[in-house]
Design an enzyme around this catalytic site. Structure first.
Site, PDB file in Angstrom:
ATOM      1  N   SER A  91       0.816  -1.213   0.000  1.00 25.61           N
ATOM      2  CA  SER A  91       0.000   0.000   0.000  1.00 25.61           C
ATOM      3  C   SER A  91       0.852   1.267   0.000  1.00 25.61           C
ATOM      4  O   SER A  91       2.009   1.265   0.427  1.00 25.61           O
ATOM      5  CB  SER A  91      -0.910   0.021   1.231  1.00 25.61           C
TER       6      SER A  91
HETATM    7  N1  SAH Z   1      -0.695  -5.180   3.882  1.00 24.47           N
HETATM    8  C1  SAH Z   1       0.085  -5.489   2.705  1.00 24.47           C
HETATM    9  C2  SAH Z   1      -0.610  -5.133   1.411  1.00 24.47           C
HETATM   10  C3  SAH Z   1      -1.748  -6.016   1.169  1.00 24.47           C
HETATM   11  S1  SAH Z   1      -2.215  -6.315  -0.505  1.00 24.47           S
HETATM   12  C4  SAH Z   1       1.448  -4.850   2.744  1.00 24.47           C
HETATM   13  O1  SAH Z   1       1.759  -4.119   3.699  1.00 24.47           O
HETATM   14  O2  SAH Z   1       2.239  -5.113   1.821  1.00 24.47           O
HETATM   15  C5  SAH Z   1      -3.538  -7.415  -0.103  1.00 24.47           C
HETATM   16  C6  SAH Z   1      -3.104  -8.797   0.274  1.00 24.47           C
HETATM   17  O3  SAH Z   1      -4.259  -9.493   0.722  1.00 24.47           O
HETATM   18  C7  SAH Z   1      -2.548  -9.604  -0.876  1.00 24.47           C
HETATM   19  O4  SAH Z   1      -1.291 -10.103  -0.561  1.00 24.47           O
HETATM   20  C8  SAH Z   1      -3.567 -10.733  -1.063  1.00 24.47           C
HETATM   21  O5  SAH Z   1      -2.999 -11.952  -1.479  1.00 24.47           O
HETATM   22  C9  SAH Z   1      -4.141 -10.843   0.324  1.00 24.47           C
HETATM   23  N2  SAH Z   1      -5.455 -11.472   0.427  1.00 24.47           N
HETATM   24  C10 SAH Z   1      -6.523 -11.397  -0.412  1.00 24.47           C
HETATM   25  N3  SAH Z   1      -7.552 -12.115   0.064  1.00 24.47           N
HETATM   26  C11 SAH Z   1      -7.129 -12.667   1.238  1.00 24.47           C
HETATM   27  C12 SAH Z   1      -7.752 -13.500   2.215  1.00 24.47           C
HETATM   28  N4  SAH Z   1      -9.007 -13.935   2.110  1.00 24.47           N
HETATM   29  N5  SAH Z   1      -7.012 -13.861   3.286  1.00 24.47           N
HETATM   30  C13 SAH Z   1      -5.728 -13.439   3.431  1.00 24.47           C
HETATM   31  N6  SAH Z   1      -5.105 -12.643   2.551  1.00 24.47           N
HETATM   32  C14 SAH Z   1      -5.799 -12.255   1.470  1.00 24.47           C
END
Ligand code: SAH
Length: 219
Positions: free
Chosen positions: A65
């Protein structure tokens, strides 16, 4: 200047120009943003862009993000240091590292095993030992360690997954981007006994939360 000093200088500039100037005030949040080396959490070919005012690709169609959004969401959690925190969507592990700096313990769930493995070993190599990365469907939460004083969802959901509501402690705070796949609004939920109060904060754009209590597939 050593490489380390260059990055620390870039972080100072990031905090001043992207956070303080936009109203982030929590001194502990600003301290965490200064301390955690964001450039370690981006792929090799993005290192030079690590401190710019934008999200960046981290592989597997996912993103780390925008720094300001990390600071903003973290500030809304109002962490004091004693909390057990649940993060949904580990991604690069950067947000988890910020949370680990500010709380007692962080559980972070990631759906994609490669991302979970990479962030787990990075957090370990940075000696950030109070963060546990779990592979799974975060839309179901993590009942075995509930309740949590703070829950942060870092992927877009059509609504706040019901299991997360149930895993939020009394007085706890939850922040999540809620809306369509195209755009969402950041929501802050607070539990007061059986009651949940929701405040809508600001428009955002996150990658989708894929899971049983969110969207069922990637498109
Ligand atoms: N917080 C992260 C950015 C997140 S991007 C950072 O600091 O880099 C969103 C993430 O959520 C992705 O890696 C994606 O694979 C994950 N995601 C999507 N659906 C999910 C779920 N149901 N459970 C866990 N992770 C999930």
């Amino acid at each position: 200047m050593s490489e380390k000093e260059v990055y620390s200088h870039e972080r100072k500039r990031m905090v001043d120009q992207q956070m303080v100037s936009r109203g982030i005030q929590d001194a502990r949040v600003l301290e965490a943003m200064l301390a955690i080396p964001r450039h370690e959490f981006v792929p090799q070919d993005q290192v030079r862009r690590a401190y710019i005012d934008a999200p960046l690709p981290i592989g597997n169609h996912q993103t780390i993000s925008q720094p300001y959004i990390v600071a903003l969401m973290t500030e809304f959690l109002n962490l004091k240091g004693h909390e057990i925190v649940l993060e949904i969507g580990t991604g690069s592990g950067y947000q988890a590292a910020i949370l680990g700096y500010l709380a007692k313990k962080v559980y972070s769930i990631e759906r994609i095993p490669e991302l979970a493995e990479r962030s787990r070993s990075l957090l370990h190599s940075l000696q950030l030992e109070n963060i546990e990365v779990v592979v799974g469907d975060g839309s179901c939460g993590l009942p075995e360690h509930a309740p949590y004083q703070a829950i942060i969802v870092t992927a877009a959901a059509p609504e706040v997954p019901k299991p997360l509501e149930d895993q939020l402690s009394d007085g706890g705070r939850l922040v999540a981007p809620v809306g369509s796949r195209m755009g969402q609004v950041l929501e802050l939920w607070r539990r007061d006994g059986k009651k949940l109060v929701c405040e809508k904060l600001t428009p955002v754009a996150f990658v989708p939360l894929i899971g049983e209590h969110a969207w069922l597939d990637e498109d």
